[in-house]
Design an enzyme around this catalytic site. Structure first.
Site, PDB file in Angstrom:
ATOM      1  N   CYS A 186       0.823  -1.205   0.000  1.00 37.85           N
ATOM      2  CA  CYS A 186       0.000   0.000   0.000  1.00 37.85           C
ATOM      3  C   CYS A 186       0.860   1.258   0.000  1.00 37.85           C
ATOM      4  CB  CYS A 186      -0.938  -0.010   1.204  1.00 37.85           C
ATOM      5  SG  CYS A 186      -0.075  -0.150   2.795  1.00 37.85           S
ATOM      6  N   HIS A 519      -1.584   0.942   7.454  1.00 41.41           N
ATOM      7  CA  HIS A 519      -1.998   0.991   6.047  1.00 41.41           C
ATOM      8  C   HIS A 519      -1.807   2.403   5.519  1.00 41.41           C
ATOM      9  CE1 HIS A 519      -4.198   0.228   2.409  1.00 41.41           C
ATOM     10  NE2 HIS A 519      -5.126   1.106   2.710  1.00 41.41           N
TER      11      HIS A 519
END
Length: 1295
Positions: A186, A519
């Site tokens: 990510c 994330h």
């Protein structure tokens, strides 16, 4: 997430639970109302919080008396009139007329002002949406969808599973394409999307032209970026892959599972691009776009002389919470001011001025000389908490403007002495904070300008203005002003009135999670339409100002990090990218029609690759992978082979392919006598006949459910004999399948026949009639045996019993015999227990087929000739060679291993005592079969046995592996002088290993002799050092009689080192003594003993091998299986003694001792002591005799861990010296067996005061002594370093 809206006057809390959302338990809205609040106003307040149109939902008051009351939206009744009172009231937000509420919108008028349009306030004209009119010039941006919760900070977990991504935005399809997360990439996706949305960078990548070979494309980072950008611009997919980009980095699939810092990736990627761009038109691309200049200076406060060095930077790391500070910087502007604030060098830290020629007070700091065109700001949110000794993430609120004016930081004095700087300096003085050190910025010179992302550096920033608190009205006013600025229309890049150093925000890289993981996703503003979008891996959608504001952070920090983090958002901005407002340089991304020709070629190639991939996927989806089972006579059950069909292949053609698959087309079985039937591989029976289907029927229609890529069919290829008809199989609860095993009474064999389909309502008589017709014999000659699996086969004699009553189910096994002759008919009349049928079936059931590998005939002949007239050697080597043969041996599984050896003895013509059996397992391991009485019921038809030549074990015998045990004391003189590392004693694991990586073997050592000759005298002791005795063993015993202890001298090391530490393999039997085993070892001609090893059994000691450590000593008079428990594959150590064994009783205990010398931080040689009791003073007296240390000055400590108790020299003073125990068997000493290690020292010997250099030398000694073995287990995951490989050679070298 709960929202609070404050109202004046006496109030109560209203909690509204939205039950229209998927997660309605946590979807709550909270507001504060007064009794005078009308229902209509309450509806408007809830609609504002939930972003719903007023007339599209219903509010229900949960009356405490148990009756729910629905509220009317346009009612002017007050809440007090309805009876609402107290401190808290609960409400439900429900559907209206069974339809979910409709989200409200944000209107953007021509002036750029944004206002929420709720029911009742649409442009101030209408209460309800049907009266609402929307001007044509308005742009409507949805705040959310029905699937979203009301909070902009409430969302879904990202693909990395670590954080929460904002979801309060429209899910409408945008023109932008997402990126697929390979595993934990990510951070890479967020950076790639930011670079793609940067017009200047994207256009430069497009202008670059690849001129390498096709083989070099996969390792060209610029080419793969160009290909990715072209794919993002033209693809019709929702998301595209990044695997080609990561392959160009030199990464493997394992790298995709490593999460890294996005700022670190940015620096590493830019460095790799600079290497790849070198010598091309884009040589200075990174410098032109991202590089700025600053000056690291020191200025004398007396004469004004300034010493400075110019550095370059690619990003600016902003410390948001200085070390030791209680407040964080509230905005990016404050952090920038703190960054440029100089540090005062005074008092003991004064600066030596060359001009003043003395130490003076000075300012040390940084000045910005120039800012890059694209400015990257890193908010250093990761810190280290020295209270908990853990890394933490700072979720403090740090605001950032849409437009950033950096004019105050550029000037003749670099901006560091301007108004902003003085303001920050004053604030720092008021809050008692120390201005930041220039060294804390992490910036280096021109040769290495990388800025690390390490958190926790000591620097300081201004907290707030005088007396301001984090939650003061001024802070709120600043946030409100910033929000208004974000909501303002985006200025044109060609605004000539913009300051020279004004920057506009276009990318926010957000980290959601904690310091241990999380994330990344990005909020990026498009320069084409001025709108903000969320790029969260594969998801791209428009967002609102509320989403951007949520990335500021959740408020001020607390010293109780672990407690407060539970109630604060972890999703906040980590990296910001600004672009300079410059009409001459600001560019727009190239349109697809304007792309260079070489990029158009890349797009065409990508399109072709996508088309090929689509065709491949379509072909894969239309492929039916199945198995075709066939009744192969060479197997006891049906065997399947895998085959792939097109799912539209006709049944007739599938039959032809199956016929070829089993090679029946070579005249074995004609095609016309074969058919395909559906097959149940679980029950191993046919499930349905396909004869009723036309041969043109496609396979996809034969499946019970519509065909998909995850479903497969199983078929059985069935063949019939000539003049026979196929059975019809039907899938029904009333049918069962019978596996027929035909018993031939004449040949006395059992063969498998094709199975039949029977009705469960058939009686035994019906089945006999059917089989009589099938086998063409009389009904009276048919006998049936039902194999019930859990018991012996039972004769089916009750003619009227149905198959269902007998317990028949889907799959069943029966034995069938047919009588054709008078002799066979007579066997029918004989009782089953004494019939030939019973004997044949019994033999079939208990027959075991063993696969046996025999030595070659040459090896057997050579072994037979070598053992003529003499007993075979127990360790005769086996030479099977390449001509070893394999046979299949049929045995009754009720027989034993002895019976197997008898049969094999006839096969190879050798006595059973002359060969051994080894059982092979699927793991590749082999173990000798040592129990002749072992039943074959523990074996199955897949068992493999290997025969090796050599003496076999008899009943009551066991094979014992004998390992050499040595106690090694190399370079003893140097050790005792402290000039070399102490020896690292250890044991062999059966292989010869280097001293650095393996544990050397041990020789017994109980005094200070050294060298290769056992008679060599020990070195002379120093004058101030106690003398250690070298007296003979008889004198030692006399001297320690009172202490009941015996000590032994060490034996010198052998001159000819033995390479293999496994000396031999011997055999012991019940009643054999240890002395006899010693003699066998010495007399065994196959044992390779060192030439200098004594041949006197009294100078050999056997001791148990506990894993790989020495344990209990075995005395000569002990007998195996009487005094010593023996088991299969037993291991012992053979220890060589310098003199006859002095341990005479099992009540004695032998221990290892080593002297610890604090004055030199060294360990003495290994010694052994035999104790007659377990009193601590007994051990001290014995040590006193060995070392000449007075007994009252001897201190002892048991070694930590297992033998040899390796301990770092620096940790030796921390041993548990002289534990308070009455017996050495008490805790924490726990002396319970031989082989325990004790350290001892002189209590009056002073500990050496180590210098830093000496400490480092000792650490090096420990490293050399321990080798590659770690003394401390690490349970922490070690993150792999982030690296991009710019060449294949660099990749190979690094890996």
């Amino acid at each position: 997430m709960e929202f609070v809206s404050c109202n004046d006057g006496e109030s109560f809390v209203c909690v509204v639970q939205d039950e229209t959302t998927a997660d309605f338990h946590s979807s709550k809205h909270r507001t504060t109302c007064t009794p005078t609040t009308t229902v209509r106003s309450f509806y408007q307040e809830v609609a504002s919080l939930a972003h719903y149109m007023i007339d599209t939902f219903v509010l229900v008051w949960c009356n405490p008396n148990g009756s729910d009351e629905r509220l009317i939206p346009d009612s002017t009744t007050t809440l007090g009139e309805l009876g609402l009172s107290g401190k808290r009231q609960n409400f439900l937000l429900s559907q209206k007329d069974g339809i979910d509420p409709v989200k409200s919108f944000v209107s953007v008028n021509e002036q750029g002002d944004r206002t929420n349009i709720h029911a009742g306030e649409s442009n101030g004209n209408s209460l309800y949406p049907e009266d609402q009119t929307t001007p044509v010039s308005m742009n409507l941006v949805a705040l959310g969808t029905d699937d979203d919760t009301v909070s902009s900070t409430t969302g879904t977990y990202g693909s990395d599973g670590g954080g929460i991504a904002s979801s309060s935005s429209s899910n409408a399809k945008t023109e932008y394409v997402g990126l697929v997360n390979q595993a934990m990439t990510c951070y890479l996706n967020s950076l790639l999307q930011t670079l793609y949305m940067t017009p200047e960078f994207r256009n430069a990548i497009y202008r670059w032209r690849f001129d390498g070979t096709p083989d070099e494309e996969s390792r060209s980072i610029p080419f793969q970026l160009q290909k990715l950008f072209a794919n993002l611009q033209t693809s019709t997919k929702d998301a595209v892959e990044t695997t080609d980009v990561t392959k160009s980095f030199g990464w493997t699939s394992s790298d995709a599972w490593q999460q890294h810092d996005i700022q670190e990736l940015c620096r590493v990627m830019f460095d790799a691009l600079e290497k790849k761009f070198k010598g091309t038109d884009q040589d200075n691309l990174i410098k032109q776009l991202y590089e700025g200049e600053m000056q690291d200076y020191v200025k004398c406060l007396e004469c004004g002389h300034e010493s400075a060095r110019t550095d370059t930077f690619l990003d600016v790391p902003l410390v948001i919470k200085p070390f030791g500070a209680s407040k964080a910087c509230g905005s990016v502007e404050e952090a920038l001011k703190a960054f440029a604030t100089p540090e005062t060098l005074d008092e003991s830290n004064q600066y030596m001025c060359d001009k003043c020629d003395k130490k003076v007070d000075a300012h040390k700091g940084l000045k910005f000389l120039s800012f890059p065109y694209l400015l990257t700001l890193q908010l250093k949110r990761f810190d280290f908490d020295y209270t908990t000794m853990h890394r933490i993430k700072l979720n403090d609120r740090v605001t950032f403007p849409h437009r950033l004016d950096l004019s105050n930081f550029i000037g003749k004095d670099g901006g560091g002495h301007g108004v902003a700087s003085r303001h920050c300096d004053t604030a720092c003085q008021q809050t008692g904070q120390t201005p930041p050190s220039a060294a804390a910025t992490g910036l280096t010179g021109d040769d290495d300008v990388a800025v690390t992302s390490t958190i926790g550096e000591a620097s300081s920033c201004s907290a707030a203005a005088e007396g301001q608190q984090p939650d003061s009205c001024d802070r709120e006013h600043h946030a409100a002003a910033n929000e208004k600025e974000l909501a303002s229309p985006t200025p044109s890049s060609s605004d000539e009135s913009s300051p020279a150093h004004e920057y506009e925000l276009f990318s926010i890289m957000v980290h959601s999670g904690s310091a241990s993981g999380g994330h990344y996703y990005a909020y990026i503003r498009s320069f084409k339409d001025g709108e903000w979008y969320s790029f969260n891996d594969t998801t791209v959608k428009a967002i609102s100002d509320r989403d951007i504001e949520s990335t500021f952070g959740s408020g001020t920090s607390s010293s109780f990090y672990s407690y407060s983090s539970m109630y604060r958002s972890s999703a906040n901005a980590y990296m910001l990218m600004y672009r300079q407002v410059n009409a001459e340089r600001n560019a727009m991304p190239l349109e697809t029609a304007m792309l260079p020709e070489h990029v158009t070629e890349v797009i065409g190639r990508v399109a072709r690759e996508e088309e090929e991939e689509r065709i491949r996927v379509e072909r894969e989806r239309s492929t039916l992978r199945t198995r075709i089972y066939y009744d192969d006579p060479g197997h006891d059950k049906l065997v399947g082979r895998q085959i792939a069909f097109h799912n539209e292949l006709p049944l007739g053609e599938a039959l032809v392919e199956a016929h070829k698959l089993w090679e029946l087309d070579a005249g074995i079985v004609p095609l016309e006598r074969c058919r395909l039937v559906k097959y149940d591989s679980f029950y191993e029976v046919p499930s349905k006949s396909l004869d009723h289907l036309d041969v043109s029927t496609p396979l996809s229609k034969i499946a019970a459910t519509p065909f998909s890529s995850s479903e497969t069919l199983a078929f059985m290829l069935e063949a019939r004999c000539e003049n026979e008809e196929f059975e019809e199989y039907q899938s029904s609860d009333d049918c069962c399948f019978l596996k027929i095993f035909y018993v031939d009474l004449s040949a006395e064999t059992v063969t498998r026949k094709p199975m039949i389909c029977a009705d469960l309502q058939w009686t035994v008589h019906d089945l006999r009639l059917y089989l009589a017709k099938k086998f063409k014999c009389s009904v009276e000659g048919i006998r049936l045996l039902a194999d019930r699996y859990y018991s012996a086969p039972q004769l089916m004699t009750k003619e009227t019993s149905t198959l269902k009553a007998l317990g028949f189910y889907v799959s069943n096994k029966i034995y069938v015999s047919a009588a054709y002759t008078e002799d066979q008919l007579q066997d029918v009349l004989v009782p089953y227990e004494t019939s030939r049928l019973q004997g044949i079936v019994d033999t079939c059931l208990h027959t075991l087929l063993l696969t046996v590998t025999l030595p070659s005939e040459e090896a057997i002949s050579r072994y037979r000739n070598a053992t003529v007239g003499q007993e075979a050697s127990q360790s005769q080597p086996t030479s099977n060679g390449n001509t070893a043969r394999t046979i299949c041996l049929a045995m009754d599984n009720r027989k034993t291993i002895s019976d197997v050896k008898e049969k094999l003895s006839e096969e190879i013509q050798l006595p059973v005592e002359s060969f051994k059996l080894h059982r092979a397992y699927g793991t590749g391991q082999e173990f000798e079969v040592t129990r002749p009485t072992e039943l074959l019921t523990q074996y199955d038809g897949k068992t493999s046995i290997r025969v090796s030549l050599g003496r076999a074990l008899r009943i009551g015998e066991y094979r014992v592996k004998v390992h050499l045990f040595q106690l090694d004391n190399p370079a003893q003189e140097e050790q005792e002088n402290g000039s070399s590392p102490a020896a690292k004693p250890a044991l062999t694991n059966g292989t010869a290993e280097s001293a650095a990586s393996a544990m050397p073997t041990l020789l017994t050592a109980t005094s200070g002799a050294n060298g290769s000759d056992a008679k060599t005298a020990p070195p002379s002791p120093a004058a101030d050092e106690p003398t250690e005795t070298t007296a003979p063993i008889e004198e030692t015993a006399k001297a320690t009689a009172a202490a009941a202890v015996t000590a032994q001298k060490p034996m010198a090391k052998y001159e000819d080192a033995h390479e293999s530490y496994l000396l031999c393999t011997s055999v012991v039997s019940k009643g054999m003594t240890v002395l006899q085993l010693k003699k066998n070892i010495l007399n065994d001609s196959s044992t390779s003993l060192p030439s200098s090893m004594p041949r006197d059994p009294s100078r050999l000691r056997l001791r148990k091998r506990c894993w790989k450590y020495p344990a209990t000593v075995l005395l000569d008079t002990m007998k195996f299986e009487e005094d010593i428990s023996v088991y299969t594959n037993w291991d012992v150590f053979l220890q060589v003694l310098p003199e006859p064994e002095c341990m005479t009783s099992s009540l004695q205990t032998i221990v290892f001792v080593r002297r610890w010398k604090p004055s030199s931080y060294s360990l003495g040689p290994w010694k052994e002591i035999v104790l007659h009791d377990k009193l601590p003073n007994t051990l001290k007296d014995a040590i006193s005799v060995l070392s000449a240390i007075p007994a009252e000055r001897v201190k002892i400590a048991r070694g930590r861990g297992s033998f040899p108790c390796d301990t770092a020299l620096l940790d030796m003073p921390d041993q548990d010296w002289d534990p308070d125990v009455r017996s050495l068997g008490d805790y924490p000493v726990n002396l319970s067996d031989d082989g325990v290690v004790f350290f001892y020292c002189d209590s009056e010997e002073k500990l050496q005061n180590l210098s830093d250099e000496r400490r480092k030398d000792i650490q090096k000694q420990d490293t050399a002594r321990f080798g590659n073995q770690s003394t401390v287990s690490s349970y922490y995951f070690r993150e792999k370093a982030l690296k991009i490989y710019t060449s294949v050679d660099e990749d190979n070298d690094s890996r």
